[in-house]
Design a protein around this motif. Sequence first.
Motif, PDB file in Angstrom:
ATOM      1  N   PRO A 308      71.609  31.831 -86.187  1.00  0.00           N
ATOM      2  CA  PRO A 308      72.266  31.800 -87.498  1.00  0.00           C
ATOM      3  C   PRO A 308      72.789  30.408 -87.843  1.00  0.00           C
ATOM      4  N   ILE A 309      72.245  29.844 -88.927  1.00  0.00           N
ATOM      5  CA  ILE A 309      72.652  28.515 -89.397  1.00  0.00           C
ATOM      6  C   ILE A 309      72.851  28.601 -90.900  1.00  0.00           C
ATOM      7  N   GLU A 310      74.092  28.474 -91.339  1.00  0.00           N
ATOM      8  CA  GLU A 310      74.400  28.584 -92.763  1.00  0.00           C
ATOM      9  C   GLU A 310      74.227  27.262 -93.500  1.00  0.00           C
ATOM     10  N   HIS A 311      74.429  26.163 -92.823  1.00  0.00           N
ATOM     11  CA  HIS A 311      74.345  24.849 -93.462  1.00  0.00           C
ATOM     12  C   HIS A 311      73.221  24.047 -92.808  1.00  0.00           C
ATOM     13  N   ALA A 312      71.997  24.520 -93.009  1.00  0.00           N
ATOM     14  CA  ALA A 312      70.849  23.932 -92.325  1.00  0.00           C
ATOM     15  C   ALA A 312      70.626  22.476 -92.723  1.00  0.00           C
ATOM     16  N   PHE A 313      70.679  22.178 -94.018  1.00  0.00           N
ATOM     17  CA  PHE A 313      70.413  20.802 -94.448  1.00  0.00           C
ATOM     18  C   PHE A 313      71.488  19.852 -93.942  1.00  0.00           C
ATOM     19  N   SER A 314      72.742  20.302 -94.010  1.00  0.00           N
ATOM     20  CA  SER A 314      73.837  19.456 -93.497  1.00  0.00           C
ATOM     21  C   SER A 314      73.679  19.223 -91.998  1.00  0.00           C
ATOM     22  N   LEU A 315      73.267  20.262 -91.276  1.00  0.00           N
ATOM     23  CA  LEU A 315      73.056  20.114 -89.834  1.00  0.00           C
ATOM     24  C   LEU A 315      71.908  19.162 -89.547  1.00  0.00           C
ATOM     25  N   PHE A 316      70.859  19.218 -90.380  1.00  0.00           N
ATOM     26  CA  PHE A 316      69.740  18.287 -90.232  1.00  0.00           C
ATOM     27  C   PHE A 316      70.199  16.849 -90.439  1.00  0.00           C
ATOM     28  N   LEU A 317      70.982  16.626 -91.501  1.00  0.00           N
ATOM     29  CA  LEU A 317      71.454  15.270 -91.781  1.00  0.00           C
ATOM     30  C   LEU A 317      72.375  14.761 -90.681  1.00  0.00           C
ATOM     31  N   TYR A 318      73.311  15.612 -90.251  1.00  0.00           N
ATOM     32  CA  TYR A 318      74.215  15.155 -89.200  1.00  0.00           C
ATOM     33  C   TYR A 318      73.447  14.939 -87.890  1.00  0.00           C
ATOM     34  N   GLY A 319      72.502  15.830 -87.582  1.00  0.00           N
ATOM     35  CA  GLY A 319      71.696  15.655 -86.373  1.00  0.00           C
ATOM     36  C   GLY A 319      70.958  14.334 -86.381  1.00  0.00           C
ATOM     37  N   THR A 320      70.422  13.955 -87.545  1.00  0.00           N
ATOM     38  CA  THR A 320      69.736  12.663 -87.680  1.00  0.00           C
ATOM     39  C   THR A 320      70.697  11.511 -87.403  1.00  0.00           C
ATOM     40  N   LEU A 321      71.888  11.614 -87.971  1.00  0.00           N
ATOM     41  CA  LEU A 321      72.895  10.562 -87.756  1.00  0.00           C
ATOM     42  C   LEU A 321      73.294  10.472 -86.295  1.00  0.00           C
ATOM     43  N   ALA A 322      73.530  11.631 -85.654  1.00  0.00           N
ATOM     44  CA  ALA A 322      73.974  11.627 -84.261  1.00  0.00           C
ATOM     45  C   ALA A 322      72.906  11.044 -83.344  1.00  0.00           C
TER      46      ALA A 322
END
Length: 446
Positions: A308-322
């Motif tokens: 379950p991932i409610e904020h998929a795009f935000s997680l993608f962006l933060y994952g890229t940054l991390a």
Amino acid sequence: MPKDPAPSAIPAATKPGVPLRGWIAPVFVITLLAALLGTMYLGYTSDPEKNLHDFPIALVNQDDGDILDGKPVNVGDQIAEALIAQIPADKIDLHVVGISESQRLLADGKVYGEIVIPSDFSKRLSILATASVVPGDVERPVITVHTNPRASTYASSIVQRITDKAMAQVNSTVGTQLTEQVRAKLAPAPGAAPTELSGAARLQLAKPIDVVVSPYHPLPEGTGQGLSAFFYTLILLFVGFSGAMIIHAMVDNVLGYVPAEYGPWYRHIAPVAISRWRTLLVKWAMAAVTAPIASGVFLGIAELLDMPIEHAFSLFLYGTLAITAVAVTGLSVLAAFGTAGLLINMIVFVVLGLPSSSGSIPVEATPRYIAFLANFEPMHQIYLAVRSLLFFDGHLSAGLGTGLWMTIFGLLLGVLLGAVATHTYDLRGLYRLGVSHRPAEAVLVE
């Protein structure tokens, strides 16, 4: 701007003898690493409850009180005072707050649980005392303990054990007082026969409080009891950390600064005349290109596994940054310290990072020297942001804000380290020397 070294500035390889310290150094380094690993990981897991410090729990007293024998009484206040006195302040940070503030703290993952004394507590306790001598059905007064599994499932179990112990003592104390009050009321008049409490009434009065434990905002299925945030953090950090090592080695091989070995095959081409700074820029560019790809792969796999991932795009962006921040910093450390950078990266990102991440055991249940590391260790900052995006609706106050700006700070620090180190080396003419001028072809080592 530093210039690239001329090819003639790079001498042919020599074959110096290996000094004794070259054979002793690996044993010494591994021994130190073993001592560090033992200190971090065995100290981390040895006794979490003994290591408790600043463990946040909210206490909410809503009791309106009641009139007993013509006198106002508020048992909720008495219980709150008893809990404050009994719960060790050196281990537990007890927040005495209102219900709205407590709900906000839970929603942002700032506390691991709450103890709620309801508004009708004293009234229900009075009814219970009356019902012990007057026939009729009655319910025991309830104190609710809410755990916060989204903040930490392990912390939830700690909350339950702490409150079980504290509430058992409170139940016993209140039960004794209530029994004495009822017996005082039943005291016979002079010449009258004594009235005794029934066995059922004594049992009911001995433990008059019903303590109900329930999770606040339970975790959904597919989260591994909350461990999904920790492991998502782990793969983001590992791909950045290991990606830095892979890019460093493969680019240096392509440029001719390190050999490549594939089984018995050995290849070492003539080195390209390129400055350290330009080499690092190439490596940074490769890290920046691969980061969104890796982040997208992780997100796609998570979706396929019904995580379950409610904020998929935000997680993608933060994952890229991390991933970018970890890889860029790792490459800068390698550029600044060379081979020693491998050990430095492993210690910073893995050895010190895992125990202080709070992904499995909260930092408030680890030794203070480990909890101190959580203030700046990359894994903890990434975990806070990922946990917020997965479990706390992406609230900035739930850790996303801290994780975001600390990740950006780490990225800028890595860029600064790499730029200063490589420019300093290039301006001083400290080119990457000591490599061979072998032709650009594969050679089979006999």
